[in-house]
Design a protein around this motif. Structure first.
Motif, PDB file in Angstrom:
ATOM      1  N   ILE A 126     -27.074  95.559  51.064  1.00 52.62           N
ATOM      2  CA  ILE A 126     -27.334  96.965  51.378  1.00 52.62           C
ATOM      3  C   ILE A 126     -28.296  97.076  52.551  1.00 52.62           C
ATOM      4  O   ILE A 126     -28.135  97.915  53.445  1.00 52.62           O
ATOM      5  CB  ILE A 126     -27.895  97.672  50.128  1.00 52.62           C
ATOM      6  CG1 ILE A 126     -26.785  97.855  49.089  1.00 52.62           C
ATOM      7  CG2 ILE A 126     -28.504  99.023  50.498  1.00 52.62           C
ATOM      8  CD1 ILE A 126     -27.298  98.247  47.726  1.00 52.62           C
ATOM      9  N   LEU A 127     -29.303  96.221  52.565  1.00 53.28           N
ATOM     10  CA  LEU A 127     -30.282  96.238  53.655  1.00 53.28           C
ATOM     11  C   LEU A 127     -29.609  95.910  54.983  1.00 53.28           C
ATOM     12  O   LEU A 127     -29.882  96.556  56.004  1.00 53.28           O
ATOM     13  CB  LEU A 127     -31.405  95.244  53.360  1.00 53.28           C
ATOM     14  CG  LEU A 127     -32.591  95.228  54.329  1.00 53.28           C
ATOM     15  CD1 LEU A 127     -33.296  96.574  54.331  1.00 53.28           C
ATOM     16  CD2 LEU A 127     -33.568  94.123  53.957  1.00 53.28           C
ATOM     17  N   ARG A 128     -28.718  94.933  54.969  1.00 57.45           N
ATOM     18  CA  ARG A 128     -28.004  94.565  56.192  1.00 57.45           C
ATOM     19  C   ARG A 128     -27.136  95.712  56.705  1.00 57.45           C
ATOM     20  O   ARG A 128     -26.902  95.841  57.906  1.00 57.45           O
ATOM     21  CB  ARG A 128     -27.126  93.334  55.950  1.00 57.45           C
ATOM     22  CG  ARG A 128     -27.888  92.036  55.798  1.00 57.45           C
ATOM     23  CD  ARG A 128     -26.968  90.843  55.962  1.00 57.45           C
ATOM     24  NE  ARG A 128     -25.876  90.838  55.003  1.00 57.45           N
ATOM     25  CZ  ARG A 128     -25.940  90.250  53.815  1.00 57.45           C
ATOM     26  NH1 ARG A 128     -27.050  89.636  53.445  1.00 57.45           N
ATOM     27  NH2 ARG A 128     -24.897  90.268  53.002  1.00 57.45           N
ATOM     28  N   ARG A 129     -26.667  96.552  55.793  1.00 57.87           N
ATOM     29  CA  ARG A 129     -25.803  97.658  56.183  1.00 57.87           C
ATOM     30  C   ARG A 129     -26.591  98.899  56.627  1.00 57.87           C
ATOM     31  O   ARG A 129     -26.000  99.914  56.958  1.00 57.87           O
ATOM     32  CB  ARG A 129     -24.885  98.038  55.025  1.00 57.87           C
ATOM     33  CG  ARG A 129     -23.902  96.942  54.646  1.00 57.87           C
ATOM     34  CD  ARG A 129     -22.900  97.472  53.643  1.00 57.87           C
ATOM     35  NE  ARG A 129     -22.105  96.394  53.066  1.00 57.87           N
ATOM     36  CZ  ARG A 129     -21.054  96.605  52.288  1.00 57.87           C
ATOM     37  NH1 ARG A 129     -20.670  97.834  51.996  1.00 57.87           N
ATOM     38  NH2 ARG A 129     -20.372  95.594  51.799  1.00 57.87           N
ATOM     39  N   GLY A 130     -27.904  98.791  56.597  1.00 56.56           N
ATOM     40  CA  GLY A 130     -28.719  99.877  57.105  1.00 56.56           C
ATOM     41  C   GLY A 130     -29.179 100.885  56.073  1.00 56.56           C
ATOM     42  O   GLY A 130     -29.768 101.921  56.432  1.00 56.56           O
ATOM     43  N   PHE A 131     -28.969 100.615  54.783  1.00 52.43           N
ATOM     44  CA  PHE A 131     -29.447 101.508  53.736  1.00 52.43           C
ATOM     45  C   PHE A 131     -30.835 101.076  53.281  1.00 52.43           C
ATOM     46  O   PHE A 131     -31.184  99.893  53.348  1.00 52.43           O
ATOM     47  CB  PHE A 131     -28.492 101.511  52.542  1.00 52.43           C
ATOM     48  CG  PHE A 131     -27.161 102.138  52.834  1.00 52.43           C
ATOM     49  CD1 PHE A 131     -26.961 103.492  52.649  1.00 52.43           C
ATOM     50  CD2 PHE A 131     -26.107 101.371  53.317  1.00 52.43           C
ATOM     51  CE1 PHE A 131     -25.729 104.077  52.919  1.00 52.43           C
ATOM     52  CE2 PHE A 131     -24.880 101.933  53.596  1.00 52.43           C
ATOM     53  CZ  PHE A 131     -24.687 103.298  53.400  1.00 52.43           C
ATOM     54  N   LYS A 132     -31.604 102.034  52.796  1.00 49.87           N
ATOM     55  CA  LYS A 132     -32.977 101.761  52.414  1.00 49.87           C
ATOM     56  C   LYS A 132     -33.188 101.633  50.912  1.00 49.87           C
ATOM     57  O   LYS A 132     -34.230 101.137  50.476  1.00 49.87           O
ATOM     58  CB  LYS A 132     -33.894 102.863  52.950  1.00 49.87           C
ATOM     59  CG  LYS A 132     -33.975 102.925  54.469  1.00 49.87           C
ATOM     60  CD  LYS A 132     -34.938 104.017  54.907  1.00 49.87           C
ATOM     61  CE  LYS A 132     -35.049 104.067  56.433  1.00 49.87           C
ATOM     62  NZ  LYS A 132     -35.988 105.139  56.874  1.00 49.87           N
ATOM     63  N   ALA A 133     -32.227 102.100  50.127  1.00 46.44           N
ATOM     64  CA  ALA A 133     -32.486 102.156  48.686  1.00 46.44           C
ATOM     65  C   ALA A 133     -31.195 102.119  47.890  1.00 46.44           C
ATOM     66  O   ALA A 133     -30.097 102.321  48.411  1.00 46.44           O
ATOM     67  CB  ALA A 133     -33.277 103.422  48.352  1.00 46.44           C
TER      68      ALA A 133
END
Length: 212
Positions: A126-133
């Motif tokens: 998720i972090l790699r995809r640009g989401f924060k949470a």
């Protein structure tokens, strides 16, 4: 004992435990879900959903194997792909978050840290995809609607309430906080995923305010 994690695809979707393999609680809106179950098309609807998510967005879930035996899984996606999420009174999910739909550790593999492995594998992605949470809808009444995770367990593993509700609060876990956990949080996580018993997945809650 070997462990490996694989993305959920049409090639391994049959490795999901029953009745999770047939469950489309999150994937369809309530009317479409009832129709699919009545006509016996839930399996095909779930495959169609996974296929569309993979093509349009990417990985929407992971299966963990122990010695090549399916031991648990987790599913997640942006809320636009999770039609049931709109039925909850605490919607919508934040635009910078993905929705944790459901997760399960098979009982015989409980207590082996597999829950941590699954959660951390999706948070890194998720972090790699640009989401924060990661956000999730919790069940404050622990009523047996096991497609919806108990809110107290979500709180125990680090989720924080972002929109209160007497029954269906929305909770949030910042991705950066899931990269490393203390041992007590890992124990709580095992309890959370172990509570998602397969036999309860398709139960309906006959109480007012139920998004089913």
């Amino acid at each position: 004992m070997s462990r490996r994690i694989a993305n959920i695809t049409l090639d391994n979707i049959d490795d999901l435990p029953l009745p999770c393999r047939h469950c489309v609680f999150w994937e369809l809106d309530p009317v479409a879900r009832s129709r699919a179950e009545e006509t016996g098309a839930a399996d095909l609807e779930k495959e169609a959903w996974v296929s569309a998510a993979l093509l349009e967005w990417g990985s929407c879930g992971k299966i963990v194997y122990v010695d090549n035996v399916p031991a648990g899984f987790i599913m997640f996606a942006p809320p636009a792909y999770v039609l049931r999420s709109a039925a909850f009174p605490t919607s919508p999910v934040s635009p910078d978050a993905v929705l944790l739909m459901t997760a399960l550790i098979v009982e015989e593999f409980a207590g082996q840290g597999l829950g941590r492995i699954l959660i951390q594998s999706i948070t890194k992605e998720i972090l790699r995809r640009g989401f924060k949470a990661v956000e999730a809808f919790g069940d404050l009444q622990n009523s047996g609607a096991r497609c919806v995770m108990p809110a107290d367990y979500l709180l125990a593993v680090g989720f924080k309430t972002v929109r209160p509700h007497h029954r269906w609060p929305r909770l949030r876990l910042e991705v950066k906080n899931a990269v490393s956990w203390r041992e007590d949080v890992e124990v709580a996580l095992e309890r959370l995923l172990g509570s998602m018993t397969p036999e309860g997945v398709l139960r309906k809650v006959g109480q007012a305010g139920n998004p089913a």
